[in-house]
Design an enzyme around this catalytic site. Structure first.
Site, PDB file in Angstrom:
ATOM      1  N   SER A 147       0.851  -1.190   0.000  1.00 55.46           N
ATOM      2  CA  SER A 147       0.000   0.000   0.000  1.00 55.46           C
ATOM      3  C   SER A 147       0.881   1.231   0.000  1.00 55.46           C
ATOM      4  O   SER A 147       2.040   1.188   0.445  1.00 55.46           O
ATOM      5  CB  SER A 147      -0.896   0.010   1.251  1.00 55.46           C
ATOM      6  OG  SER A 147      -1.525   1.265   1.429  1.00 55.46           O
ATOM      7  N   TYR A 160      -1.883  -0.673  10.333  1.00 55.41           N
ATOM      8  CA  TYR A 160      -1.959  -0.934   8.895  1.00 55.41           C
ATOM      9  C   TYR A 160      -0.663  -0.504   8.201  1.00 55.41           C
ATOM     10  O   TYR A 160      -0.105  -1.249   7.384  1.00 55.41           O
ATOM     11  CB  TYR A 160      -3.154  -0.190   8.298  1.00 55.41           C
ATOM     12  CG  TYR A 160      -3.432  -0.529   6.856  1.00 55.41           C
ATOM     13  CD1 TYR A 160      -4.156  -1.660   6.525  1.00 55.41           C
ATOM     14  CD2 TYR A 160      -2.981   0.289   5.821  1.00 55.41           C
ATOM     15  CE1 TYR A 160      -4.417  -1.981   5.197  1.00 55.41           C
ATOM     16  CE2 TYR A 160      -3.243  -0.010   4.498  1.00 55.41           C
ATOM     17  CZ  TYR A 160      -3.961  -1.155   4.190  1.00 55.41           C
ATOM     18  OH  TYR A 160      -4.210  -1.471   2.883  1.00 55.41           O
TER      19      TYR A 160
END
Length: 256
Positions: A147, A160
């Site tokens: 990501s 995350y």
């Protein structure tokens, strides 16, 4: 380079987290490039429409139940897939979860929930895949889905960010270890795309304001991920190894 460099008609590709969003889109893209596609998720019922769609376009696909955080589930899914369509030689490690919290609010359960899927899950699937490729004496490609938050950071996304940053470093280390077996390992770092995980936020006023701060002034279209992934897992990317490719409309460059 000819268009045949992107041809995957001799390959068997596994896509985890394929029941929606990025995984679903990439599974269709791989099938369109000729690959036999194994779509995996925790719930088989959510995969049947995708298998039907791929077969309806003349492609080949099967669905397997897989919880990437559970090694026994991963092993069982690989066995089922191999018996049905042969050894998997392309892996798209896409399964992922999010649980936005400020660092001070993240307890062990929340941290482990994210790490067990986003990092351990990538590890489990990649390790099982490579063992089977090596035993079969075949080469292959692994594309881990990281990501933009593995490259940058955003408030309230500590766990995350940590999980996706770990995936990037895992990708680099795996590439070195697996090169001698003819297995390439790369990653993509998607920016902001409308998915089940973030659609509520981007529909809100703060989300809309954030979009206007982005260099591209828009979210990405999921189909814009297909080309980069096809390059990384086909002969078109034969000398690309150990990289993380941002597909983010320059968000990582802008640092927002």
């Amino acid at each position: 380079m000819s268009s045949t460099s992107f041809d995957l008609s001799k390959n068997v590709a596994l896509v985890t987290g394929a029941s929606s969003g990025i995984g679903e889109t990439l599974a269709i893209g791989l099938a369109d490039a000729g690959a036999t596609v194994v779509v995996a998720a925790r719930r088989l019922d959510r995969l049947q429409a995708l298998v039907t769609q791929i077969k309806g376009k003349g492609g080949q696909a099967i669905a397997v139940e897989m919880d990437v955080s559970n090694r026994a589930s991963v092993d069982a899914a690989f066995l089922k897939a191999e018996e049905a369509v042969g050894t998997i030689d392309i892996v798209i490690n896409n399964a992922g979860v999010a649980d936005p919290k400020n660092f001070t609010k993240i307890d062990e359960e929340a941290r482990d929930f994210i790490m067990n899927t986003n990092f351990n899950g990538v590890w489990n699937v990649a390790q099982e895949a490579t063992k089977r490729m090596i035993d079969a004496g075949i080469t292959g490609n692994i594309v881990n889905i990281s990501s933009v938050l593995g490259l940058t950071a955003k408030q309230g996304q500590t766990a995350y960010c940590a999980s996706k940053g770990a995936v990037i470093q895992l990708t680099r280390a795996m590439a070195i270890d697996l090169m001698k077996f003819g297995i390439r390992v790369n990653a993509i770092a998607p920016g902001w795309f409308a998915t089940e995980i973030n659609q509520e936020y981007f529909a809100s006023q703060p989300g809309q304001q954030y979009i206007q701060q982005m260099p591209a002034k828009r979210l990405g279209s999921l189909t814009e991920l297909i080309g980069p992934v096809l390059m990384l897992c086909s002969d078109a990317g034969s000398f690309v190894n150990g990289v993380t490719l941002p597909v983010d409309g320059a968000i990582s460059v802008a640092g927002i």
